[in-house]
Scaffold this motif. Structure first.
Motif, PDB file in Angstrom:
ATOM      1  N   MET A 216      13.958-135.197   5.912  1.00  0.00           N
ATOM      2  CA  MET A 216      14.614-133.875   5.924  1.00  0.00           C
ATOM      3  C   MET A 216      16.102-133.964   6.227  1.00  0.00           C
ATOM      4  SD  MET A 216      11.881-131.293   7.495  1.00  0.00           S
ATOM      5  CE  MET A 216      10.674-130.634   6.378  1.00  0.00           C
ATOM      6  N   ASN A 217      16.863-133.136   5.498  1.00  0.00           N
ATOM      7  CA  ASN A 217      18.316-133.097   5.712  1.00  0.00           C
ATOM      8  C   ASN A 217      18.816-131.713   5.311  1.00  0.00           C
ATOM      9  OD1 ASN A 217      20.990-133.645   6.078  1.00  0.00           O
ATOM     10  ND2 ASN A 217      21.110-135.327   4.598  1.00  0.00           N
ATOM     11  N   PHE A 218      18.355-130.711   6.059  1.00  0.00           N
ATOM     12  CA  PHE A 218      18.616-129.303   5.726  1.00  0.00           C
ATOM     13  C   PHE A 218      20.100-129.016   5.539  1.00  0.00           C
ATOM     14  CE2 PHE A 218      19.452-124.950   7.435  1.00  0.00           C
ATOM     15  CZ  PHE A 218      18.837-124.217   6.436  1.00  0.00           C
ATOM     16  N   LEU A 219      20.935-129.615   6.389  1.00  0.00           N
ATOM     17  CA  LEU A 219      22.369-129.316   6.308  1.00  0.00           C
ATOM     18  C   LEU A 219      23.108-130.266   5.361  1.00  0.00           C
ATOM     19  CD1 LEU A 219      23.101-128.492  10.076  1.00  0.00           C
ATOM     20  CD2 LEU A 219      22.682-126.892   8.200  1.00  0.00           C
ATOM     21  N   ASP A 220      22.342-131.114   4.691  1.00  0.00           N
ATOM     22  CA  ASP A 220      22.926-132.012   3.695  1.00  0.00           C
ATOM     23  C   ASP A 220      24.052-132.864   4.299  1.00  0.00           C
ATOM     24  OD1 ASP A 220      22.630-132.870   1.182  1.00  0.00           O
ATOM     25  OD2 ASP A 220      24.021-131.453   0.249  1.00  0.00           O
ATOM     26  N   ALA A 221      23.802-133.369   5.488  1.00  0.00           N
ATOM     27  CA  ALA A 221      24.825-134.166   6.188  1.00  0.00           C
ATOM     28  C   ALA A 221      24.814-135.588   5.635  1.00  0.00           C
ATOM     29  CB  ALA A 221      24.523-134.171   7.683  1.00  0.00           C
ATOM     30  N   LYS A 222      26.021-136.126   5.356  1.00  0.00           N
ATOM     31  CA  LYS A 222      26.050-137.414   4.644  1.00  0.00           C
ATOM     32  C   LYS A 222      27.001-138.434   5.253  1.00  0.00           C
ATOM     33  CE  LYS A 222      24.779-136.028  -0.013  1.00  0.00           C
ATOM     34  NZ  LYS A 222      25.009-134.620  -0.270  1.00  0.00           N
TER      35      LYS A 222
ATOM     36  N   PHE B 286      35.868-131.817  19.863  1.00  0.00           N
ATOM     37  CA  PHE B 286      34.666-130.977  19.827  1.00  0.00           C
ATOM     38  C   PHE B 286      35.042-129.518  19.510  1.00  0.00           C
ATOM     39  CE2 PHE B 286      32.942-134.646  21.912  1.00  0.00           C
ATOM     40  CZ  PHE B 286      31.584-134.654  21.614  1.00  0.00           C
ATOM     41  N   ASN B 287      36.271-129.097  19.887  1.00  0.00           N
ATOM     42  CA  ASN B 287      36.660-127.697  19.683  1.00  0.00           C
ATOM     43  C   ASN B 287      36.792-127.355  18.211  1.00  0.00           C
ATOM     44  OD1 ASN B 287      36.635-127.295  22.402  1.00  0.00           O
ATOM     45  ND2 ASN B 287      38.840-127.573  22.673  1.00  0.00           N
ATOM     46  N   TYR B 288      37.618-128.135  17.486  1.00  0.00           N
ATOM     47  CA  TYR B 288      37.774-127.761  16.069  1.00  0.00           C
ATOM     48  C   TYR B 288      36.574-128.220  15.226  1.00  0.00           C
ATOM     49  CZ  TYR B 288      40.200-132.361  16.158  1.00  0.00           C
ATOM     50  OH  TYR B 288      40.535-133.669  16.374  1.00  0.00           O
ATOM     51  N   LEU B 289      35.919-129.312  15.618  1.00  0.00           N
ATOM     52  CA  LEU B 289      34.728-129.729  14.844  1.00  0.00           C
ATOM     53  C   LEU B 289      33.632-128.670  14.928  1.00  0.00           C
ATOM     54  CD1 LEU B 289      34.317-133.559  15.590  1.00  0.00           C
ATOM     55  CD2 LEU B 289      35.138-132.499  13.479  1.00  0.00           C
ATOM     56  N   TYR B 290      33.534-128.040  16.098  1.00  0.00           N
ATOM     57  CA  TYR B 290      32.516-127.008  16.275  1.00  0.00           C
ATOM     58  C   TYR B 290      32.723-125.879  15.261  1.00  0.00           C
ATOM     59  CZ  TYR B 290      29.995-123.050  18.171  1.00  0.00           C
ATOM     60  OH  TYR B 290      29.162-121.967  18.299  1.00  0.00           O
ATOM     61  N   TRP B 291      33.974-125.355  15.196  1.00  0.00           N
ATOM     62  CA  TRP B 291      34.215-124.224  14.292  1.00  0.00           C
ATOM     63  C   TRP B 291      34.170-124.670  12.835  1.00  0.00           C
ATOM     64  CZ3 TRP B 291      33.003-119.717  15.671  1.00  0.00           C
ATOM     65  CH2 TRP B 291      33.126-119.342  17.003  1.00  0.00           C
ATOM     66  N   ASP B 292      34.582-125.889  12.584  1.00  0.00           N
ATOM     67  CA  ASP B 292      34.500-126.392  11.216  1.00  0.00           C
ATOM     68  C   ASP B 292      33.032-126.499  10.785  1.00  0.00           C
ATOM     69  OD1 ASP B 292      35.942-127.557   8.893  1.00  0.00           O
ATOM     70  OD2 ASP B 292      34.689-129.288   9.365  1.00  0.00           O
ATOM     71  N   PHE B 293      32.187-126.919  11.714  1.00  0.00           N
ATOM     72  CA  PHE B 293      30.741-127.008  11.450  1.00  0.00           C
ATOM     73  C   PHE B 293      30.179-125.626  11.107  1.00  0.00           C
ATOM     74  CE2 PHE B 293      26.559-126.243  13.399  1.00  0.00           C
ATOM     75  CZ  PHE B 293      25.763-127.126  12.668  1.00  0.00           C
ATOM     76  N   ILE B 294      30.578-124.634  11.896  1.00  0.00           N
ATOM     77  CA  ILE B 294      30.082-123.259  11.642  1.00  0.00           C
ATOM     78  C   ILE B 294      30.552-122.808  10.256  1.00  0.00           C
ATOM     79  CG2 ILE B 294      30.195-120.837  12.452  1.00  0.00           C
ATOM     80  CD1 ILE B 294      28.741-122.521  14.467  1.00  0.00           C
ATOM     81  N   GLY B 295      31.849-123.029   9.955  1.00  0.00           N
ATOM     82  CA  GLY B 295      32.398-122.609   8.660  1.00  0.00           C
ATOM     83  C   GLY B 295      31.775-123.372   7.504  1.00  0.00           C
ATOM     84  N   ARG B 296      31.654-124.677   7.662  1.00  0.00           N
ATOM     85  CA  ARG B 296      31.110-125.554   6.623  1.00  0.00           C
ATOM     86  C   ARG B 296      29.676-125.189   6.238  1.00  0.00           C
ATOM     87  NH1 ARG B 296      30.054-130.803   9.028  1.00  0.00           N
ATOM     88  NH2 ARG B 296      31.730-130.377  10.466  1.00  0.00           N
ATOM     89  N   ASN B 297      28.923-124.710   7.215  1.00  0.00           N
ATOM     90  CA  ASN B 297      27.494-124.444   6.975  1.00  0.00           C
ATOM     91  C   ASN B 297      27.177-122.959   6.856  1.00  0.00           C
ATOM     92  OD1 ASN B 297      26.198-127.168   7.013  1.00  0.00           O
ATOM     93  ND2 ASN B 297      27.319-127.244   8.950  1.00  0.00           N
TER      94      ASN B 297
ATOM     95  N   ALA C 250      26.706-120.951   4.390  1.00  0.00           N
ATOM     96  CA  ALA C 250      25.638-120.544   3.474  1.00  0.00           C
ATOM     97  C   ALA C 250      24.261-120.766   4.084  1.00  0.00           C
ATOM     98  CB  ALA C 250      25.765-121.320   2.171  1.00  0.00           C
ATOM     99  N   LYS C 251      24.144-121.785   4.949  1.00  0.00           N
ATOM    100  CA  LYS C 251      22.804-122.101   5.486  1.00  0.00           C
ATOM    101  C   LYS C 251      22.539-121.463   6.851  1.00  0.00           C
ATOM    102  CE  LYS C 251      21.908-126.079   2.779  1.00  0.00           C
ATOM    103  NZ  LYS C 251      22.329-127.421   2.505  1.00  0.00           N
ATOM    104  N   LEU C 252      23.596-121.136   7.587  1.00  0.00           N
ATOM    105  CA  LEU C 252      23.364-120.688   8.965  1.00  0.00           C
ATOM    106  C   LEU C 252      23.689-119.220   9.233  1.00  0.00           C
ATOM    107  CD1 LEU C 252      24.697-123.824  10.938  1.00  0.00           C
ATOM    108  CD2 LEU C 252      22.335-123.286  10.314  1.00  0.00           C
TER     109      LEU C 252
ATOM    110  N   TYR D 279      29.289-116.142  13.824  1.00  0.00           N
ATOM    111  CA  TYR D 279      29.919-115.785  12.541  1.00  0.00           C
ATOM    112  C   TYR D 279      30.836-114.574  12.696  1.00  0.00           C
ATOM    113  CZ  TYR D 279      27.783-119.588  10.159  1.00  0.00           C
ATOM    114  OH  TYR D 279      27.475-120.874   9.779  1.00  0.00           O
ATOM    115  N   LYS D 280      30.495-113.675  13.601  1.00  0.00           N
ATOM    116  CA  LYS D 280      31.397-112.533  13.864  1.00  0.00           C
ATOM    117  C   LYS D 280      32.717-113.049  14.413  1.00  0.00           C
ATOM    118  CE  LYS D 280      28.621-108.499  14.571  1.00  0.00           C
ATOM    119  NZ  LYS D 280      27.499-108.259  15.454  1.00  0.00           N
ATOM    120  N   THR D 281      32.637-113.998  15.347  1.00  0.00           N
ATOM    121  CA  THR D 281      33.864-114.567  15.931  1.00  0.00           C
ATOM    122  C   THR D 281      34.672-115.289  14.855  1.00  0.00           C
ATOM    123  OG1 THR D 281      32.576-114.915  17.931  1.00  0.00           O
ATOM    124  CG2 THR D 281      34.717-116.018  17.842  1.00  0.00           C
TER     125      THR D 281
END
Ligand code: FAD
Ligand code: DLZ
Ligand code: SF4
Length: 510
Positions: free
Chosen positions: A326-332, A454-465, A467-469, A479-481
């Motif tokens: 399984m790789n729901f978030l298509d992480a590579k 961790f600060n910018y990776l966190y928001w990039d993760f939210i933005g990047r995903n 469609a799935k999250l 997502y509101k934030t």
């Protein structure tokens, strides 16, 4: 005569395949390349298991059994479990091979073909050293939309009558986690972990591992794990006497230079059979009734064993083999070298990887919120992350490692285990540890070269995903934030994340 094979994580006298063993049977234990290298286990893990196997073989012989023990460097050793069983069944006199079900799917598949391969009947018995069976778990899961650990755990409390007051939980609540999130206090005098000095058997194994597994990850010294049941019981008792009382309070806390904290360090003994889960639960419950440990600590500890441990095993056998792919978030993204070298300026990662390398151990919140959180928000490939977790920890076997990694930290199962991804920015790590004070990066800075990654990776993760999250009800606030952020802010996050992720892909020091 029956041949009874005992695997390295089946070191229990009560083992299902031993219940009817007699002095006429042959008990086989073997150190084989197949098991020692299917992932390149940490050197300490191999020393621990080979030494514990050798001690267990002696205990079996002392109990009057006839044990055939094959050492790793025996010139006749074929290197595989089937090869070793075949060497014996090729000789006359073996009427049946008796096994206890293995802990990993790949071996259960393998065992299914043994009767044909050997030309001898092969019986595989259920491993009854757990508190629930795969069948019970799948019955429990049947028809449920969500498989939440909390509900499974409550049923297990009822089934075993643990911390119960008639029909309800002692204290009126099932779960005291809200009290178990204290940040690290200064001046804590954390008791040391249990240390058994290596005896001659362990010293022999250490030389063997240094010779044959020199290219495996991890430090061999200092080695102080228990390798016999008596020592493991001693380790358990030491935990109950010295650390259980604060287990709850500091369960999620991390302190630089304190790798063991108030955890029990018994996972490796439970998982290879030197300890059984019920005796650990009973000793903890007795400490509560004696008044030597508070309810939040005892309930928290018991939940890990009666709840989480049984639950992840249930998930594993319910979902395999599909779960592994399984790789729901298509992480590579490949696992960066820093997971092996600890060569990074992120102090939290440097501490957790270094401690893992030294001890073949990291406590839960380090595995989850530092090493795992980074793997999630940096989009690391689940196969590579699973491989790493399976080999670096002395307590790691796929049945327990895979659901924790694929389900709990990577959300790669799309939320079958966790209702939302365990992603967090640097402020969580700062709240629960004292790592940030000694870091090159600034946890309060959100963007730019000095910002905590961790600060910018966190928001990039939210933005990047997105469609799935975005549709996840527990992610609505995030997502509101994100939606409220200015275009400039979003660009800065993207640029920083892009720069950082490129750097780890090139294995530059970050
Ligand atoms: P304590 O914190 O003292 O807890 C007591 C016991 O509860 C543990 O020994 C263990 O048997 C059980 N337990 C606690 N949490 C879990 C859990 N999430 N899943 C299953 N059992 C649990 N545990 C393993 O045994 N093997 C693994 O390979 C493993 N891999 C993990 C990977 C990740 C990414 C994460 C987040 C957790 C993993 N865990 C694993 C669970 C947990 O982190 C370890 O069991 C624990 O850190 C072992 O240390 P301890 O004995 O001091 O545990
Ligand atoms: C982990 C391990 C290692 C390192 N070596 C051996 C071994 O040489 N012989 C053995 O019987 N078992 C070993 N094990 C444990 C097995 O890998 C374990 O039994 C399976 O993964 C099933 O859980
Ligand atoms: Fe880790 Fe960021 Fe804190 Fe540094 S500042 S220790 S990278 S959380």
């Amino acid at each position: 005569m029956k041949l009874r094979l005992i695997l390295g994580d089946q070191l229990s006298l009560s083992l299902a395949s031993l219940t009817d063993a007699t002095a006429d049977d042959l008990l086989l234990m073997c150190e084989v390349r197949q098991e020692a290298t299917y992932v390149k286990h940490h050197k300490k893990k191999i020393v621990f298991l080979f030494s514990a196997m050798r001690h267990f073989a002696t205990e079996l012989s002392d109990n009057g059994f006839h044990v055939h023990y094959v050492k790793y460097d025996d010139p006749e050793n074929t290197g595989s479990l089937l090869g070793e069983v075949r060497r014996i069944t090729a000789q006359p006199g073996i009427s049946e091979v008796v096994l206890t079900a293995p802990g990993e799917y790949r071996l259960s598949e393998d065992f299914a073909g043994w009767a044909d391969a050997l030309g001898v009947p092969v019986t595989v018995r259920e491993d009854d050293r757990f508190l629930s069976t795969p069948t019970e778990f799948s019955d429990w899961a049947e028809g449920r939309k969500q498989l939440r650990m909390e509900y499974f755990y409550r049923d297990m409390r009822r089934k075993y009558s643990v911390l119960m007051d008639q029909d309800g939980p002692i204290g009126g609540q099932w779960n005291y986690d809200a009290e178990n999130r204290k940040p690290p206090a200064t001046g804590l005098n954390v008791p040391d972990t249990f240390r058994a000095p290596p005896d001659l058997i362990t010293q022999d194994v250490m030389t063997l591992v240094e010779t044959h597994f020199a290219d495996h990850f991890g430090d061999l010294l200092p080695f102080h794990f228990a390798v016999t049941r008596d020592q493991a019981l001693h380790a358990l008792d030491t935990f109950v006497a010295n650390r259980l009382n604060k287990f709850g309070d500091y369960q999620d806390a991390m302190i630089q230079g304190e790798p063991w904290m108030y955890h029990s360090h018994i996972g490796l003994y439970l998982n290879c059979g030197l300890l059984n889960p019920l005796e650990c639960i009973e000793r903890a419950e007795a400490a509560y009734h004696k008044g030597t440990a508070p309810l939040n600590a005892v309930e928290g500890f018991i939940r890990q064993i009666l709840g989480w441990r049984e639950y992840v095993r249930g998930i594993y056998w319910l979902k395999m083999p599909e779960y592994k792919a399984m790789n729901f978030l298509d992480a590579k993204r490949p696992l960066p070298d820093l997971y092996w070298t600890a060569d990074t300026q992120m102090n939290c990662m440097r501490q957790c990887v270094s401690e893992t390398k030294q001890n073949a151990y990291a406590h839960h919140i380090q595995r989850l919120m530092v090493l795992g959180n980074f793997a999630l928000i940096a989009g690391l490939d689940p196969d590579e992350v699973n491989n790493w977790y399976l080999l670096v920890y002395a307590d790691a076997y796929e049945w327990v490692e895979l659901p924790n990694v694929t389900g709990m930290i990577l959300f790669a199962d799309g939320g079958q285990m966790a209702s939302k991804p365990y992603a967090a920015s640097g402020s969580y790590i700062n709240k629960m540890s004292n790592y940030c004070g000694s870091c090159k990066y600034k946890v309060t800075v959100k963007n730019g070269p000095n910002a905590c990654p961790f600060n910018y990776l966190y928001w990039d993760f939210i933005g990047r995903n997105d469609a799935k999250l975005r549709g996840n009800p527990r992610m609505g606030f995030m997502y509101k934030t994100l939606d409220r952020m200015s275009g400039e802010k979003r660009d800065a996050i993207k640029d920083d994340a892009h720069r950082f992720l490129k750097a780890i892909e090139n294995n530059e020091k970050v």
